[in-house]
Write a protein that holds these residues in place. Structure first.
Motif, short mmCIF file in Angstrom:
data_model
loop_
_atom_site.label_atom_id
_atom_site.label_comp_id
_atom_site.label_asym_id
_atom_site.label_seq_id
_atom_site.Cartn_x
_atom_site.Cartn_y
_atom_site.Cartn_z
N GLN A 1 7.82 -0.80 -3.86
CA GLN A 1 7.53 0.30 -2.94
C GLN A 1 6.53 1.25 -3.57
O GLN A 1 6.87 1.99 -4.49
CB GLN A 1 8.82 1.05 -2.58
CG GLN A 1 8.60 2.19 -1.57
CD GLN A 1 8.23 1.68 -0.20
OE1 GLN A 1 8.98 0.97 0.45
NE2 GLN A 1 7.05 2.05 0.27
N ASP B 1 4.02 4.53 -3.59
CA ASP B 1 3.96 5.81 -2.89
C ASP B 1 2.61 5.94 -2.20
O ASP B 1 1.74 5.06 -2.31
CB ASP B 1 4.23 6.99 -3.84
CG ASP B 1 3.21 7.11 -4.98
OD1 ASP B 1 2.04 6.71 -4.78
OD2 ASP B 1 3.58 7.61 -6.05
N LEU B 2 2.42 7.04 -1.47
CA LEU B 2 1.21 7.17 -0.65
C LEU B 2 -0.06 7.18 -1.50
O LEU B 2 -1.06 6.56 -1.14
CB LEU B 2 1.29 8.45 0.20
CG LEU B 2 0.11 8.69 1.16
CD1 LEU B 2 -0.04 7.52 2.13
CD2 LEU B 2 0.32 9.99 1.94
N LEU C 1 -0.76 3.64 -2.63
CA LEU C 1 -1.20 2.82 -1.50
C LEU C 1 -2.64 3.15 -1.13
O LEU C 1 -3.46 2.25 -0.88
CB LEU C 1 -0.28 3.05 -0.30
CG LEU C 1 -0.57 2.23 0.96
CD1 LEU C 1 -0.46 0.74 0.67
CD2 LEU C 1 0.37 2.62 2.08
N ASN D 1 2.76 -3.73 1.05
CA ASN D 1 2.70 -2.29 1.20
C ASN D 1 1.68 -1.93 2.26
O ASN D 1 0.49 -2.27 2.13
CB ASN D 1 2.34 -1.64 -0.14
CG ASN D 1 3.50 -1.64 -1.12
OD1 ASN D 1 4.37 -0.77 -1.06
ND2 ASN D 1 3.53 -2.64 -2.00
N TYR E 1 0.69 1.19 5.56
CA TYR E 1 0.93 2.55 6.03
C TYR E 1 2.11 2.62 7.01
O TYR E 1 2.97 3.50 6.86
CB TYR E 1 -0.36 3.14 6.63
CG TYR E 1 -1.35 3.52 5.56
CD1 TYR E 1 -1.41 4.82 5.09
CD2 TYR E 1 -2.20 2.58 5.00
CE1 TYR E 1 -2.30 5.17 4.08
CE2 TYR E 1 -3.09 2.91 4.00
CZ TYR E 1 -3.13 4.22 3.54
OH TYR E 1 -3.99 4.55 2.52
N LEU F 1 5.34 2.27 5.02
CA LEU F 1 5.69 3.43 4.20
C LEU F 1 6.00 4.66 5.04
O LEU F 1 6.94 5.41 4.75
CB LEU F 1 4.53 3.75 3.24
CG LEU F 1 4.72 4.96 2.31
CD1 LEU F 1 5.88 4.72 1.36
CD2 LEU F 1 3.44 5.23 1.53
N LEU F 2 5.21 4.87 6.10
CA LEU F 2 5.27 6.13 6.84
C LEU F 2 5.78 5.97 8.26
O LEU F 2 5.99 6.98 8.94
CB LEU F 2 3.87 6.77 6.89
CG LEU F 2 3.19 7.03 5.54
CD1 LEU F 2 1.75 7.45 5.76
CD2 LEU F 2 3.95 8.07 4.74
#
Length: 290
Positions: free
Chosen positions: A163, A165-166, A169, A242, A244, A247-248
């Motif tokens: 995973q 993080d932003l 990524l 991974n 967007y 993740l979001l």
């Protein structure tokens, strides 16, 4: 007035169709290279270079077209290799069987190798100035190599089942996707001999556009269909890549897309201020996200 994107695409397609065979002397290899190169595609990368040249007052002659389309050769190599069994093992690209499904993994690898090296031949085998050709080759090598696209691909492989993080990524996609789009815009500035200040802003527009492009592609993998995309969808989630949306969420990814587009527009406006020229020609590229 900047040439319409549809016309630029036609010019690029025509040049690719006519010029490739002159530099390949092995029939099966040529067929494999042509198969992927002429399978369609938006041609956004060389079109960004050509539009930038036009905006900055340059002429779209045969030498500029050759240098610009070299980038499409390199982009196509990256797609062929990305689809290979050792990488993403995809069976569909642009609505057709992938190169290795058609020609075998060995020939597909060689087709990618051929397109990669031929890209640098086209960037340097033209009548642009020696300084221009040298800088184009340098910047393309940096964008495509182990500090650019290849590094992004490596991060993508290592990032599977992890995973990010932003920030991680964003950095991955800045290299994997953004680097070539950044180069595409910068190349127009190099060809027209722009100052360092203008070239920096051109590269920034390309980077912002590249980020938006990747977020949009991530969203389409979730929201679109195989028929519309020309490749399998929902693969990212299935392979625990991974993205967007991963993740979001959809809403968060759409907000990041909005921010990336807004950043590109701000850079577009900054370019108009420092050059005194209209960059409205970039609007047709930004319309891709609508």
């Amino acid at each position: 007035m900047v040439t319409a994107l549809s016309t630029l695409k036609e010019q690029i397609d025509n040049y690719l169709a006519q010029a490739l065979a002159a530099d390949v002397d092995q029939e099966t290899l040529l067929n494999s290279m042509q198969y992927s190169l002429m399978a369609g595609g938006k041609r956004l990368r060389p079109a960004l270079t050509l539009a930038t040249v036009e905006i900055l007052g340059g002429e779209l002659n045969n030498d500029v077209l050759r240098a610009a389309t070299g980038l499409e050769l390199l982009h196509t190599y990256s797609l062929i290799h990305d689809d290979l069994p050792a990488m993403d093992n995809d069976e569909l690209r642009r609505g057709k069987p992938t190169n290795h499904c058609k020609f075998g993994a060995g020939m597909a690898t060689l087709a990618g190798d051929g397109l990669l090296t031929l890209a640098f031949q086209w960037v340097t085998d033209n009548h642009l100035s020696a300084t221009t050709r040298s800088r184009l080759a340098l910047e393309l090598a940096k964008a495509a190599g182990p500090a650019g696209m290849v590094a992004g691909q490596a991060r993508d492989i290592e990032g599977e089942h992890q995973q990010l993080d932003l920030a991680q990524l964003r950095y991955l996609h800045r290299q994997k996707t953004g680097a070539l789009l950044e180069y595409a815009v910068l190349a127009g500035g190099i060809i027209t001999g722009q100052s360092d200040q203008v070239c920096q802003q051109l590269a920034l527009f390309g980077a912002n556009f590249g980020l938006a492009f990747q977020i949009y592609d991530d969203l389409m993998d979730v929201l679109s269909t195989t028929e519309k995309m020309g490749k399998k969808v929902h693969k990212d989630a299935n392979e625990q890549k991974n993205t967007y949306p991963g993740l979001l969420g959809i809403k968060g990814a759409k907000e990041q897309l909005r921010k990336a587009i807004a950043a590109a527009v701000r850079t577009q406006q900054q370019l108009e201020q420092i050059t005194g020229k209209s960059f409205a020609g970039y609007d047709q590229f930004l319309a891709y996200f609508k």
